[in-house]
Scaffold this active site. Structure first.
Site, mmCIF file in Angstrom:
data_model
loop_
_atom_site.group_PDB
_atom_site.id
_atom_site.type_symbol
_atom_site.label_atom_id
_atom_site.label_comp_id
_atom_site.label_asym_id
_atom_site.label_seq_id
_atom_site.Cartn_x
_atom_site.Cartn_y
_atom_site.Cartn_z
ATOM 1 N N VAL A 106 0.913 -1.217 -0.128
ATOM 2 C CA VAL A 106 0.366 -0.442 0.308
ATOM 3 C C VAL A 106 0.986 1.739 -0.201
ATOM 4 O O VAL A 106 2.081 1.201 0.369
ATOM 5 C CB VAL A 106 -1.151 -0.232 1.429
ATOM 6 C CG1 VAL A 106 -0.694 -0.114 2.617
ATOM 7 C CG2 VAL A 106 -2.056 0.951 0.657
ATOM 8 N N HIS A 107 0.526 2.161 -0.694
ATOM 9 C CA HIS A 107 0.899 3.318 -1.125
ATOM 10 C C HIS A 107 -0.225 4.594 -0.916
ATOM 11 O O HIS A 107 -1.300 4.059 -1.578
ATOM 12 C CB HIS A 107 2.465 3.269 -1.840
ATOM 13 C CG HIS A 107 2.014 2.556 -3.177
ATOM 14 N ND1 HIS A 107 1.545 2.112 -3.240
ATOM 15 C CD2 HIS A 107 1.949 3.924 -4.168
ATOM 16 C CE1 HIS A 107 1.288 1.663 -4.573
ATOM 17 N NE2 HIS A 107 0.839 2.582 -5.242
ATOM 18 N N VAL A 108 0.500 6.302 -0.019
ATOM 19 C CA VAL A 108 -0.603 6.810 -0.551
ATOM 20 C C VAL A 108 0.645 7.794 -2.255
ATOM 21 O O VAL A 108 1.199 8.291 -1.903
ATOM 22 C CB VAL A 108 -0.138 7.602 0.500
ATOM 23 C CG1 VAL A 108 -1.587 9.272 0.225
ATOM 24 C CG2 VAL A 108 -0.870 6.977 1.586
#
Ligand SMILES: [Zn+2]
Length: 156
Positions: A106-108
């Site tokens: 996951v990454h923003v």
């Protein structure tokens, strides 16, 4: 073995093992870090990711959520100072169907926007207009974002 192979190939797992300049890492915090996107949707496109190889926001610990949130804020503040954008797109793609290029970690995304910038399509665009070389952008934004992150993380 398959899981180990996936982690070995994951860009969000391998980047922190490389030098900052090589991996375009902007800031390293305790549980998460900020890195530039090498295939940016716009100038100054950065990403915040946990060090842990987990797929969803729902898999993160509370401490990770808090630290990642602070690093997103620091990225916005630093990019505002460095590049004076008119706005931002901030978002997370969870799952390949949602457009995640690296769905397992996951990454923003934090993407600066300017009035009149080209045809922005955050997920499906092939037209990526990059007026400034990545290394130049890296040098111009790193200090601003790192300064904000240091100040905010010290505040506690
Ligand atoms: Zn990973």
């Amino acid at each position: 073995v398959e899981e180990a192979d996936r982690i070995r190939e994951c860009i969000f797992c391998t980047a922190p093992r490389r030098r900052d300049e090589e991996a375009l890492i902007i800031y390293r915090a305790r549980l998460s870090y900020i890195m530039m996107n090498k295939y940016p949707y716009n100038t100054g496109h950065v990403m915040v990711a946990p060090y842990r190889h987990v797929a969803s926001l729902a898999d993160l610990s509370r401490d990770e959520v808090v630290e990642i949130g602070v690093l997103v804020q620091a990225s916005i503040k630093g990019l505002e100072k460095a590049l004076s954008p008119d706005g931002f797109n901030v978002g997370v793609n969870i799952g390949r169907v949602a457009g995640a290029g690296f769905a397992e970690h996951v990454h923003v995304h934090i993407v600066p926007r300017w009035l009149g910038d080209t045809n922005f399509m955050p997920v499906i665009s092939d037209t990526r207009v990059i007026p400034q070389a990545l290394e130049d952008t890296y040098r111009s934004i790193r200090g601003f974002i790192a300064g904000e992150a240091d100040a905010m993380l010290k505040e506690g």
